[in-house]
Write a protein that holds these residues in place. Structure first.
Motif, PDB file in Angstrom:
ATOM      1  N   VAL A 202      39.512  31.841  49.820  1.00 37.94           N
ATOM      2  CA  VAL A 202      40.150  32.758  50.761  1.00 37.94           C
ATOM      3  C   VAL A 202      40.751  33.960  50.027  1.00 37.94           C
ATOM      4  N   LEU A 203      41.304  33.731  48.856  1.00 40.16           N
ATOM      5  CA  LEU A 203      41.971  34.807  48.113  1.00 40.16           C
ATOM      6  C   LEU A 203      40.984  35.779  47.480  1.00 40.16           C
ATOM      7  N   ARG A 204      39.884  35.263  46.954  1.00 40.54           N
ATOM      8  CA  ARG A 204      38.931  36.128  46.263  1.00 40.54           C
ATOM      9  C   ARG A 204      38.216  37.018  47.273  1.00 40.54           C
ATOM     10  N   GLY A 205      38.365  38.305  47.067  1.00 37.04           N
ATOM     11  CA  GLY A 205      37.756  39.276  47.964  1.00 37.04           C
ATOM     12  C   GLY A 205      38.631  39.651  49.146  1.00 37.04           C
TER      13      GLY A 205
ATOM     14  N   GLY B 256      42.813  40.971  34.467  1.00 37.62           N
ATOM     15  CA  GLY B 256      41.644  40.108  34.629  1.00 37.62           C
ATOM     16  C   GLY B 256      41.686  39.343  35.937  1.00 37.62           C
ATOM     17  N   MET B 257      42.869  38.828  36.280  1.00 46.30           N
ATOM     18  CA  MET B 257      43.027  38.091  37.528  1.00 46.30           C
ATOM     19  C   MET B 257      42.771  38.995  38.730  1.00 46.30           C
ATOM     20  N   VAL B 258      43.353  40.184  38.712  1.00 46.25           N
ATOM     21  CA  VAL B 258      43.185  41.119  39.825  1.00 46.25           C
ATOM     22  C   VAL B 258      41.719  41.527  39.973  1.00 46.25           C
ATOM     23  N   LYS B 259      41.054  41.757  38.853  1.00 46.10           N
ATOM     24  CA  LYS B 259      39.631  42.109  38.899  1.00 46.10           C
ATOM     25  C   LYS B 259      38.810  40.953  39.485  1.00 46.10           C
ATOM     26  N   TYR B 260      39.072  39.747  39.014  1.00 44.32           N
ATOM     27  CA  TYR B 260      38.363  38.574  39.514  1.00 44.32           C
ATOM     28  C   TYR B 260      38.589  38.396  41.020  1.00 44.32           C
ATOM     29  N   LEU B 261      39.841  38.540  41.455  1.00 42.40           N
ATOM     30  CA  LEU B 261      40.164  38.349  42.869  1.00 42.40           C
ATOM     31  C   LEU B 261      39.701  39.511  43.746  1.00 42.40           C
TER      32      LEU B 261
END
Length: 178
Positions: free
Chosen positions: A107-110, A138-143
């Motif tokens: 749910v969080l990713r994207g 890195g976390m913000v980019k991944y999410l």
């Protein structure tokens, strides 16, 4: 706008808590709804990588205070991470919360969210914050969230250091600008 502020400091009157207060005041002055989760004063079990949350029911095996923050995390439009740096990265209390995001990963990713990082540390060089900043980016980019600001407060070993600096104003203005 719904904003979730997650802090890691074990000091209710510490440097990073003071920055969180300044940010929250700015955000509330602009009419935003802010929820605060002080991880150091909550019961958050570290993720053990058992993957139970990724099975059919998508529920974490631990019934702890993440149940309090998860609904806020899911509805937040902005997630703010506030941590002291003790040893080159965000502290363990906030990291335990971040690791538990995994249960909500799908749910969080994207999700259409914005993120902010605010860190305080006693050292006078930015080098001490590079690990925390790299981890956050890195976390913000991944999410696939949008980074809307970083306040890196060097030279803030004790509360008076941060009070007598420009950082509370920067945090307030960042909160107000959302």
């Amino acid at each position: 706008m719904n904003i979730l502020v997650i802090t890691g400091s074990a000091h209710k009157k510490g440097t990073s808590s003071y920055l969180a207060d300044s940010f929250i005041k700015g955000a509330e002055d602009s009419g935003h709804e802010v929820r605060r989760f002080d991880a150091a004063f909550k019961n958050v079990h570290p993720c053990i990588g058992c993957y139970s949350c990724q099975k059919k029911d998508q529920v974490c095996v631990f019934k702890d205070d993440m149940q309090e923050v998860n609904p806020e995390l899911l509805k937040a439009e902005v997630v703010v991470f506030v941590s002291p740096i003790y040893y080159y990265d965000m502290n363990a209390q906030i990291k335990a919360v971040i690791d538990r995001f995994y249960a909500n990963n799908s749910v969080l990713r994207g999700a259409d969210k914005k993120a902010v990082l605010m860190v305080t540390y006693g050292d006078e060089t930015e080098e001490s914050a590079e690990g925390a900043i790299a981890s956050y980016k890195g976390m913000v980019k991944y999410l696939k969230w949008e980074n809307v600001g970083i306040v890196s407060a060097k030279g803030c070993y004790v509360l008076d250091d941060v009070i007598n600096s420009e950082y509370p104003k920067l945090a307030y203005e960042l909160g107000k600008s959302l």
